[in-house]
Write an enzyme that holds these catalytic residues in place. Structure first.
Site, short mmCIF file in Angstrom:
data_model
loop_
_atom_site.label_atom_id
_atom_site.label_comp_id
_atom_site.label_asym_id
_atom_site.label_seq_id
_atom_site.Cartn_x
_atom_site.Cartn_y
_atom_site.Cartn_z
N ASP A 90 10.42 2.39 9.86
CA ASP A 90 9.74 3.10 10.90
C ASP A 90 10.57 2.66 12.28
O ASP A 90 11.21 1.47 12.07
CB ASP A 90 8.27 2.84 10.87
CG ASP A 90 7.47 3.25 11.81
OD1 ASP A 90 7.98 4.28 12.56
OD2 ASP A 90 6.28 3.08 11.80
N GLY A 220 1.03 10.44 14.63
CA GLY A 220 -0.16 10.26 15.46
C GLY A 220 -1.22 10.80 14.89
O GLY A 220 -2.21 11.06 15.86
N ASP A 270 3.07 7.73 3.38
CA ASP A 270 3.35 6.11 2.99
C ASP A 270 1.87 5.56 3.62
O ASP A 270 1.29 6.49 4.42
CB ASP A 270 4.34 5.71 3.93
CG ASP A 270 4.02 5.69 5.49
OD1 ASP A 270 3.45 4.32 5.89
OD2 ASP A 270 4.14 6.48 6.18
N HIS A 339 -1.05 -2.36 -10.30
CA HIS A 339 -1.89 -1.26 -10.49
C HIS A 339 -2.36 -0.01 -9.42
O HIS A 339 -2.14 1.05 -9.73
CB HIS A 339 -3.47 -1.66 -11.04
CG HIS A 339 -4.39 -0.52 -11.06
ND1 HIS A 339 -4.34 0.06 -12.24
CD2 HIS A 339 -5.30 -0.32 -10.33
CE1 HIS A 339 -5.19 0.79 -12.32
NE2 HIS A 339 -6.03 0.68 -11.07
#
Length: 378
Positions: A90, A220, A270, A339
């Protein structure tokens, strides 16, 4: 970077992305490794136990600590962390935006104070690209002008204009440097559909010396707006994104958010939710969310999710996880994170299989049906 569309079912896409370091089958969920590590896990966990083909690093945090030049000297993110597959970084724009009074956006870039020691720093579009070169990420996000929602039309318009200008400056700098890393632009525009169209079309039209962006992201969103408004905004944006390049929805989200966005043509996701929820005792299952601290699990010998074949579910019981959580044992964070991340990674694999087999709508219906069986914490 190579990109191909393997199958389309409605607007849902199953694609393949090839970078220098890995092959990425989409839809894909990318675990967040802000400081070059997914919290409580190491590179071996990510590669061998979870088989994650790509993770995120954050330019803002890695620039401040340990420093991008140090990482460069130690082999970039791949050499530094030991994770040999793909990294996406990012730009740090979201982190700067989150600093509140300690940040100032100008047409030239972003002034901000470090959250670590209060020192003053400046990010220009070009500087961010240079930092990402030092990190040597496979996919680099450009610096964008992220704004709070709701906002005025004037400020949204300014955000689009500035984001477009910064994207072009990033592209020019990238092309002139002659590097092989891949560059993604970020579409802004709040929840205004017309502004989203303008932002997308402006970014898609940018080119320099015959080069364009390798992919496009929707930025955004997931900043407090209602879920349906977010879904509608995605649906209004993806038609203006190239069909022959990856589409990435930044910072999103829940399993429901992911399946809704896939239905609207998004490929990449993500979010910190799997690991953050794991640390706080909330575990994802086929039927909903399990709160592991509940007393009813104290003697429960079953796995977290009977339908899950992750490392944790194959080897440990709810009772053991309940004990570790209450004892604040560090082992809990690793097992719970494995997990939850497995749940997400397996979830997008199942979505991909459904798209390839032309049964995405049926899969989505079954997904919601199973969760409706126990919509409360179990």
């Amino acid at each position: 970077m190579e990109f191909r569309i393997d199958s389309i079912d409605g607007n849902a896409r199953a694609c393949t992305i090839k970078t220098e370091h890995s092959e990425i089958k989409t839809p894909i969920f990318m675990p967040v490794g802000t400081a070059a590590a997914v919290k409580s896990l190491d590179a071996i966990d990510m590669m061998e136990i979870l088989d994650a083909p790509i993770i995120l690093g954050n330019t803002y945090h890695l620039y401040l600590r340990p420093g991008d030049e140090i990482i460069s000297k130690l082999g970039g993110l791949h050499g530094f962390s030991g994770y040999k597959r793909s990294f996406l970084t990012d730009s740090g724009g979201f982190q700067a935006f989150s600093l509140g009074d300690n940040v100032k956006f100008t047409d030239e870039g972003i002034w901000f104070k470090s959250h670590i020691d209060g020192s003053k720093h400046f990010f220009s579009p070009e500087k961010v690209i240079d930092i990402e070169y030092n990190l040597n990420s496979d996919i680099m996000m450009v610096l964008d002008d992220l704004i709070a929602l709701p906002n005025t039309k004037e400020r949204i318009k300014k955000s689009i204009e500035r984001t477009t200008e910064w994207a072009y400056r990033s592209l020019v700098h990238h092309v002139n440097r002659g590097k092989k890393n891949n560059l993604f632009a970020i579409i802004q525009g709040g929840t205004d559909f017309e502004f989203r169209r303008i932002s997308a079309e402006s970014l898609v039209s940018l080119e320099y010396k015959g080069y364009t962006f390798d992919g496009f992201a929707i930025g955004g969103l997931s900043v407090g707006e209602e879920n349906q408004l977010m879904y509608d905004t995605i649906e209004a944006t993806t038609p203006y994104m190239p069909k022959d390049k990856p589409r990435y929805l930044m910072g999103v989200g829940t399993p429901e958010d992911i399946i809704e966005a896939v239905e609207r043509g998004v490929d990449m996701f993500d979010c910190v939710m799997p690991t953050r929820n794991a640390r706080n005792g909330y575990l994802f299952t086929t039927f909903g969310t399990l709160r592991i601290k509940n007393a009813k699990y104290k003697l429960d010998e079953s796995p977290i999710d009977p339908k899950c074949n992750c490392y944790t579910c194959r080897n440990f019981s709810r009772a053991y996880l309940n004990h570790l959580f209450k004892a604040k044992e560090l082992t809990y964070f690793r097992l719970a994170s494995i997990h939850n991340l497995h749940y997400y990674l397996n979830f997008v694999k199942e979505i991909r299989e459904a798209i390839l087999e032309g049964r995405f709508k049926e899969y989505k219906k079954e997904f919601y049906s199973l969760r409706a069986m126990n919509s409360l914490e179990i």
